[in-house]
Design a protein around this motif. Structure first.
Motif, PDB file in Angstrom:
ATOM      1  N   SER A 188       0.606  -1.139   0.039  1.00 54.69           N
ATOM      2  CA  SER A 188      -0.093   0.007  -0.100  1.00 54.69           C
ATOM      3  C   SER A 188       0.752   1.613   0.035  1.00 54.69           C
ATOM      4  O   SER A 188       0.377   2.346  -0.567  1.00 54.69           O
ATOM      5  CB  SER A 188      -0.992  -0.033   1.119  1.00 54.69           C
ATOM      6  OG  SER A 188      -0.179   0.025   2.546  1.00 54.69           O
TER       7      SER A 188
ATOM      8  N   ALA B 224       1.909   1.655  -3.685  1.00 57.99           N
ATOM      9  CA  ALA B 224       0.690   1.876  -4.765  1.00 57.99           C
ATOM     10  C   ALA B 224       0.712   3.322  -5.438  1.00 57.99           C
ATOM     11  O   ALA B 224       0.562   3.273  -6.557  1.00 57.99           O
ATOM     12  CB  ALA B 224      -0.779   1.549  -4.144  1.00 57.99           C
TER      13      ALA B 224
ATOM     14  N   ALA C 268     -15.016  -0.583  -9.069  1.00 57.71           N
ATOM     15  CA  ALA C 268     -13.919  -0.769  -7.810  1.00 57.71           C
ATOM     16  C   ALA C 268     -14.462   0.033  -6.640  1.00 57.71           C
ATOM     17  O   ALA C 268     -14.035  -0.857  -5.492  1.00 57.71           O
ATOM     18  CB  ALA C 268     -12.667  -0.101  -8.430  1.00 57.71           C
TER      19      ALA C 268
ATOM     20  N   ASP D  31     -12.882  -1.061  -2.653  1.00 60.30           N
ATOM     21  CA  ASP D  31     -11.070  -0.732  -3.119  1.00 60.30           C
ATOM     22  C   ASP D  31     -10.754   0.604  -2.439  1.00 60.30           C
ATOM     23  O   ASP D  31     -11.477   1.392  -2.281  1.00 60.30           O
ATOM     24  CB  ASP D  31     -10.958  -1.128  -4.443  1.00 60.30           C
ATOM     25  CG  ASP D  31     -11.226  -2.566  -4.944  1.00 60.30           C
ATOM     26  OD1 ASP D  31     -11.259  -3.404  -4.170  1.00 60.30           O
ATOM     27  OD2 ASP D  31     -11.115  -2.631  -6.139  1.00 60.30           O
ATOM     28  N   ARG D  32      -9.418   0.523  -2.100  1.00 64.23           N
ATOM     29  CA  ARG D  32      -8.794   1.712  -1.842  1.00 64.23           C
ATOM     30  C   ARG D  32      -8.941   2.661  -3.003  1.00 64.23           C
ATOM     31  O   ARG D  32      -9.139   2.413  -4.009  1.00 64.23           O
ATOM     32  CB  ARG D  32      -7.389   1.410  -1.546  1.00 64.23           C
ATOM     33  CG  ARG D  32      -7.106   0.649  -0.136  1.00 64.23           C
ATOM     34  CD  ARG D  32      -5.577   0.488   0.071  1.00 64.23           C
ATOM     35  NE  ARG D  32      -4.753   0.610  -1.048  1.00 64.23           N
ATOM     36  CZ  ARG D  32      -4.098  -0.628  -1.478  1.00 64.23           C
ATOM     37  NH1 ARG D  32      -4.149  -1.641  -0.817  1.00 64.23           N
ATOM     38  NH2 ARG D  32      -3.135  -0.534  -2.474  1.00 64.23           N
TER      39      ARG D  32
ATOM     40  N   ASP E  11      -6.462   4.331  -4.554  1.00 65.05           N
ATOM     41  CA  ASP E  11      -5.349   3.996  -5.587  1.00 65.05           C
ATOM     42  C   ASP E  11      -5.847   3.137  -6.456  1.00 65.05           C
ATOM     43  O   ASP E  11      -5.565   3.155  -7.908  1.00 65.05           O
ATOM     44  CB  ASP E  11      -4.115   3.962  -5.094  1.00 65.05           C
ATOM     45  CG  ASP E  11      -4.061   2.600  -4.075  1.00 65.05           C
ATOM     46  OD1 ASP E  11      -4.910   2.621  -3.443  1.00 65.05           O
ATOM     47  OD2 ASP E  11      -3.425   1.570  -4.500  1.00 65.05           O
ATOM     48  N   LYS E  12      -6.581   2.006  -5.996  1.00 67.21           N
ATOM     49  CA  LYS E  12      -7.101   0.841  -7.046  1.00 67.21           C
ATOM     50  C   LYS E  12      -8.315   1.384  -7.642  1.00 67.21           C
ATOM     51  O   LYS E  12      -8.361   1.169  -8.825  1.00 67.21           O
ATOM     52  CB  LYS E  12      -7.314  -0.227  -6.041  1.00 67.21           C
ATOM     53  CG  LYS E  12      -6.221  -0.846  -5.403  1.00 67.21           C
ATOM     54  CD  LYS E  12      -6.526  -2.397  -4.881  1.00 67.21           C
ATOM     55  CE  LYS E  12      -5.523  -2.872  -4.386  1.00 67.21           C
ATOM     56  NZ  LYS E  12      -4.751  -4.022  -5.221  1.00 67.21           N
TER      57      LYS E  12
END
Length: 104
Positions: free
Chosen positions: A10, A13, A71, A76-77, A79-80
């Motif tokens: 993470s 990322a 996403a 999801d985070r 960045d994802k």
């Protein structure tokens, strides 16, 4: 090694996302240069290239929005989610550089 809620993946990322964005920005400039040269008659270009350029932007925007929503819906985070939204644009810029540079 885990530091609180952050782990090595993470922490890397955002750097990987920045790297993908930088690569896509470079490729986008190459596509713009090839297409501009084609419109000026400096290089051969298919007659439908200007229309293709407009249509692919609309399609990429739609795909990017759907990918980001999927996403985000999965939880999801950030960045994802951003990487998912970037993927359709990246795929097109990469393909365009390959296609446009191959013709000439």
């Amino acid at each position: 090694m885990v530091f609180g809620l952050m782990n090595q993946t993470s922490m890397q990322a955002p750097l990987l996302l920045w790297q993908q964005m930088a690569r896509m920005a470079w490729e986008s400039q190459m596509v713009i240069a090839w297409r501009t040269a084609g419109m000026m008659g400096l290089v051969r270009q298919d007659a439908e290239e200007p229309q293709r350029m407009v249509i692919e932007k609309a399609n990429a925007a739609t795909e990017a929005m759907h990918a980001a929503l999927r996403a985000a819906g999965r939880g999801d985070r950030a960045d994802k989610v951003m990487a998912a939204a970037l993927r359709p644009y990246r795929r097109r810029t990469k393909a365009n550089v390959k296609r446009l540079s191959r013709k000439n």
